[in-house]
Design a protein around this motif. Sequence first.
Motif, PDB file in Angstrom:
ATOM      1  N   GLY A   1     -38.817 -53.542   3.376  1.00 51.52           N
ATOM      2  CA  GLY A   1     -40.423 -52.274   2.606  1.00 51.52           C
ATOM      3  C   GLY A   1     -39.264 -51.294   2.134  1.00 51.52           C
ATOM      4  N   SER A   2     -38.307 -50.689   1.817  1.00 55.54           N
ATOM      5  CA  SER A   2     -37.308 -49.129   1.612  1.00 55.54           C
ATOM      6  C   SER A   2     -37.681 -49.244   0.502  1.00 55.54           C
ATOM      7  N   LEU A   3     -37.194 -48.423  -0.519  1.00 53.53           N
ATOM      8  CA  LEU A   3     -36.627 -48.696  -2.089  1.00 53.53           C
ATOM      9  C   LEU A   3     -35.634 -47.931  -2.043  1.00 53.53           C
ATOM     10  N   VAL A   4     -34.792 -49.232  -2.874  1.00 50.50           N
ATOM     11  CA  VAL A   4     -33.375 -48.747  -3.690  1.00 50.50           C
ATOM     12  C   VAL A   4     -34.091 -47.977  -5.072  1.00 50.50           C
ATOM     13  N   ILE A   5     -33.216 -46.628  -5.152  1.00 49.83           N
ATOM     14  CA  ILE A   5     -33.102 -46.179  -6.766  1.00 49.83           C
ATOM     15  C   ILE A   5     -31.881 -46.169  -7.386  1.00 49.83           C
ATOM     16  N   ALA A   6     -32.187 -46.858  -8.885  1.00 47.78           N
ATOM     17  CA  ALA A   6     -31.158 -47.660  -9.836  1.00 47.78           C
ATOM     18  C   ALA A   6     -30.347 -46.483  -9.798  1.00 47.78           C
ATOM     19  N   GLU A   7     -28.899 -45.746  -9.768  1.00 47.35           N
ATOM     20  CA  GLU A   7     -28.147 -45.171 -10.778  1.00 47.35           C
ATOM     21  C   GLU A   7     -27.690 -45.935 -11.541  1.00 47.35           C
ATOM     22  N   ALA A   8     -27.294 -47.027 -10.982  1.00 47.67           N
ATOM     23  CA  ALA A   8     -26.520 -48.047 -12.596  1.00 47.67           C
ATOM     24  C   ALA A   8     -26.474 -49.415 -12.014  1.00 47.67           C
ATOM     25  N   ALA A   9     -26.128 -49.747 -12.466  1.00 46.75           N
ATOM     26  CA  ALA A   9     -25.924 -51.964 -12.320  1.00 46.75           C
ATOM     27  C   ALA A   9     -24.788 -52.101 -13.422  1.00 46.75           C
ATOM     28  N   ILE A  10     -24.428 -52.995 -12.454  1.00 47.23           N
ATOM     29  CA  ILE A  10     -23.583 -54.136 -12.293  1.00 47.23           C
ATOM     30  C   ILE A  10     -23.535 -55.685 -13.532  1.00 47.23           C
ATOM     31  N   ARG A  11     -22.851 -55.267 -14.423  1.00 44.59           N
ATOM     32  CA  ARG A  11     -23.677 -56.273 -15.391  1.00 44.59           C
ATOM     33  C   ARG A  11     -22.956 -57.774 -15.389  1.00 44.59           C
ATOM     34  N   ASP A  12     -23.564 -58.274 -14.369  1.00 44.88           N
ATOM     35  CA  ASP A  12     -23.890 -59.791 -14.098  1.00 44.88           C
ATOM     36  C   ASP A  12     -24.605 -60.705 -14.202  1.00 44.88           C
TER      37      ASP A  12
ATOM     38  N   GLY B   1     -43.563 -39.674   1.191  1.00 50.07           N
ATOM     39  CA  GLY B   1     -43.349 -39.837   1.561  1.00 50.07           C
ATOM     40  C   GLY B   1     -42.198 -41.917   2.379  1.00 50.07           C
ATOM     41  N   ALA B   2     -42.062 -41.840   0.725  1.00 49.23           N
ATOM     42  CA  ALA B   2     -41.088 -43.239   1.055  1.00 49.23           C
ATOM     43  C   ALA B   2     -39.998 -43.470   1.091  1.00 49.23           C
ATOM     44  N   GLN B   3     -39.710 -44.360   2.517  1.00 48.83           N
ATOM     45  CA  GLN B   3     -38.109 -44.497   2.637  1.00 48.83           C
ATOM     46  C   GLN B   3     -37.277 -45.114   1.658  1.00 48.83           C
ATOM     47  N   HIS B   4     -36.578 -44.151   0.809  1.00 53.06           N
ATOM     48  CA  HIS B   4     -35.672 -44.306  -0.369  1.00 53.06           C
ATOM     49  C   HIS B   4     -33.872 -43.893  -0.215  1.00 53.06           C
ATOM     50  N   HIS B   5     -33.454 -44.615  -0.678  1.00 54.19           N
ATOM     51  CA  HIS B   5     -32.157 -44.873  -0.791  1.00 54.19           C
ATOM     52  C   HIS B   5     -31.498 -44.772  -2.631  1.00 54.19           C
ATOM     53  N   ARG B   6     -30.225 -44.074  -2.793  1.00 52.57           N
ATOM     54  CA  ARG B   6     -30.048 -44.116  -4.230  1.00 52.57           C
ATOM     55  C   ARG B   6     -28.741 -44.790  -4.566  1.00 52.57           C
ATOM     56  N   GLY B   7     -28.884 -45.528  -5.548  1.00 53.09           N
ATOM     57  CA  GLY B   7     -26.567 -46.032  -5.508  1.00 53.09           C
ATOM     58  C   GLY B   7     -27.498 -47.660  -7.203  1.00 53.09           C
ATOM     59  N   VAL B   8     -25.752 -47.706  -6.650  1.00 52.29           N
ATOM     60  CA  VAL B   8     -25.329 -49.337  -7.837  1.00 52.29           C
ATOM     61  C   VAL B   8     -25.855 -50.603  -7.300  1.00 52.29           C
ATOM     62  N   VAL B   9     -26.877 -50.938  -8.447  1.00 53.90           N
ATOM     63  CA  VAL B   9     -27.359 -52.276  -7.843  1.00 53.90           C
ATOM     64  C   VAL B   9     -26.669 -52.905  -8.439  1.00 53.90           C
ATOM     65  N   TRP B  10     -26.717 -54.272  -7.606  1.00 58.42           N
ATOM     66  CA  TRP B  10     -26.303 -55.545  -8.612  1.00 58.42           C
ATOM     67  C   TRP B  10     -27.390 -56.087  -9.653  1.00 58.42           C
TER      68      TRP B  10
ATOM     69  N   THR C   1     -25.002 -50.938  -3.439  1.00 59.13           N
ATOM     70  CA  THR C   1     -26.546 -51.311  -2.150  1.00 59.13           C
ATOM     71  C   THR C   1     -27.316 -52.407  -2.377  1.00 59.13           C
ATOM     72  N   ALA C   2     -28.201 -53.156  -3.809  1.00 58.87           N
ATOM     73  CA  ALA C   2     -29.190 -53.980  -3.762  1.00 58.87           C
ATOM     74  C   ALA C   2     -28.192 -55.036  -4.636  1.00 58.87           C
ATOM     75  N   ILE C   3     -29.221 -55.725  -4.825  1.00 60.35           N
ATOM     76  CA  ILE C   3     -29.114 -57.058  -5.616  1.00 60.35           C
ATOM     77  C   ILE C   3     -30.473 -57.863  -5.861  1.00 60.35           C
ATOM     78  N   GLU C   4     -30.305 -57.791  -7.449  1.00 62.90           N
ATOM     79  CA  GLU C   4     -31.887 -58.870  -8.320  1.00 62.90           C
ATOM     80  C   GLU C   4     -31.244 -59.064  -9.198  1.00 62.90           C
ATOM     81  N   MET C   5     -32.561 -59.289 -10.596  1.00 64.09           N
ATOM     82  CA  MET C   5     -31.924 -60.042 -10.980  1.00 64.09           C
ATOM     83  C   MET C   5     -31.944 -59.894 -12.808  1.00 64.09           C
ATOM     84  N   GLU C   6     -33.079 -58.332 -12.828  1.00 63.67           N
ATOM     85  CA  GLU C   6     -32.759 -57.999 -14.457  1.00 63.67           C
ATOM     86  C   GLU C   6     -32.296 -56.840 -14.648  1.00 63.67           C
TER      87      GLU C   6
END
Length: 251
Positions: free
Chosen positions: A103-114, A146-155, A177-182
Amino acid sequence: MTSDLLPISRIPRTGLPEHAVVVGAPERAADTAELLDGCVRVAQHREYLTFTGTWKDVPVVVASHGVGAPGAILLFQELADAGVSTILRLGTAGAMRAGIQDGSLVIAEAAIRDDGVTQQLMPPEYPAFAAPEAVLALQQAAKEAGAQHHRGVVWTRAAFQPGWLELPGAYARTGVTAIEMELSALLVLASARGLVAGGALVVDGANADELVDIEATGGYDPHRKVVADGVARGVRVALDALCLLAKEDGK
């Protein structure tokens, strides 16, 4: 004769607001659009459902792009062709780092291009990075909500199959931090086209197999209240961040 509608999403070639939030599922786009004032459905074709309206007096687009980067990038391209200059993706993702709660947010700084598509469009060395102003706007909006969040690189990964994912050691050591698709498809297209783009992802589970026992937990289940509540917060964070970016643009 050239059609007044773009061929894939069927959105109008002209007249759209410059700021957009994109989501995966058409039903999420419809739910988000219900929050807007003066909501109008402007297009529906395949997985692409597009609305316009205003959020806190800022004209915005809300559109769905479906699952996977190859289809999503077609929407991103057509939004850019139609004059949209700022795009924020609000999606879901699996946590890849211990301590990131559902339920927390990950704010993407960059993404791995897979992602399965940008490798066919750009050299592999070309980076997928979020616009710094988009990262800061999303972070400010999350703090104000007031949303719990993190910043980082996503895959961003083309394959999605819980139970088959092997986490590369380098990704674990460097704190991806996290994996997604788009998202990487959006970031690559945006930087190539001179757009402002970023992404905020709601954590819907621990999708790195090293972090979760699939049998013990009953498997991947994104249809839980904690995730739905996180998405509801995340949508408002993304819309608020668009407003902050629009103010920077003088809109």
